[in-house]
Scaffold this motif. Structure first.
Motif, short mmCIF file in Angstrom:
data_model
loop_
_atom_site.label_atom_id
_atom_site.label_comp_id
_atom_site.label_asym_id
_atom_site.label_seq_id
_atom_site.Cartn_x
_atom_site.Cartn_y
_atom_site.Cartn_z
N LYS A 51 -2.81 -0.99 -1.39
CA LYS A 51 -2.50 -1.60 -0.11
C LYS A 51 -0.98 -1.58 0.12
CE LYS A 51 -4.08 -5.52 2.53
NZ LYS A 51 -4.82 -6.78 2.50
N ASP A 52 -0.57 -1.24 1.35
CA ASP A 52 0.86 -1.17 1.67
C ASP A 52 1.46 -2.54 2.00
OD1 ASP A 52 1.03 1.55 1.29
OD2 ASP A 52 0.53 2.02 3.37
N ASP A 98 -3.47 -11.78 -0.40
CA ASP A 98 -3.38 -10.71 -1.39
C ASP A 98 -2.65 -11.17 -2.65
OD1 ASP A 98 -4.70 -8.96 0.31
OD2 ASP A 98 -2.83 -8.26 1.22
N THR A 99 -1.62 -11.96 -2.45
CA THR A 99 -0.88 -12.50 -3.60
C THR A 99 -1.77 -13.42 -4.42
OG1 THR A 99 1.13 -12.41 -2.26
CG2 THR A 99 1.23 -13.69 -4.28
N GLU A 100 -2.57 -14.23 -3.74
CA GLU A 100 -3.50 -15.12 -4.44
C GLU A 100 -4.55 -14.32 -5.21
OE1 GLU A 100 -3.43 -18.41 -4.83
OE2 GLU A 100 -1.53 -18.45 -3.74
#
Length: 82
Positions: free
Chosen positions: A66-67, A73-75
């Motif tokens: 993923k860009d 997303d961090t989680e």
């Protein structure tokens, strides 16, 4: 206190400090070679397990491709590394 007593006190303090550093330097990190081997093998096995889990994780692969990342997303990344 005269000058001679003062200097002798400094010498005693200096010798005590040297004894402490010698004692801490000579102390072994592990109790025995067998303990050292066991602990190192345990940590290596943990590393291999974590490496395998990271390489096989689909969620981690998706995140790496993923860009743009957001908070979710961090989680996901943090939860996949646990």
């Amino acid at each position: 206190m005269n000058k001679k007593q003062f200097l002798n006190t400094y010498k005693k303090i200096s010798s005590l400090n040297q004894e402490r550093t010698e004692n801490t330097q000579n102390r072994a990190l592990y109790r025995s070679e067998h303990d050292e081997r066991l602990i190192k093998d345990f940590h290596y096995a943990k590393f291999q397990k974590n490496l395998h889990n990271a390489q096989q994780s689909k969620a981690l692969k998706e995140l790496l491709e993923k860009d743009n990342w957001n908070e979710e997303d961090t989680e996901k990344l943090l939860s996949s590394l646990r």
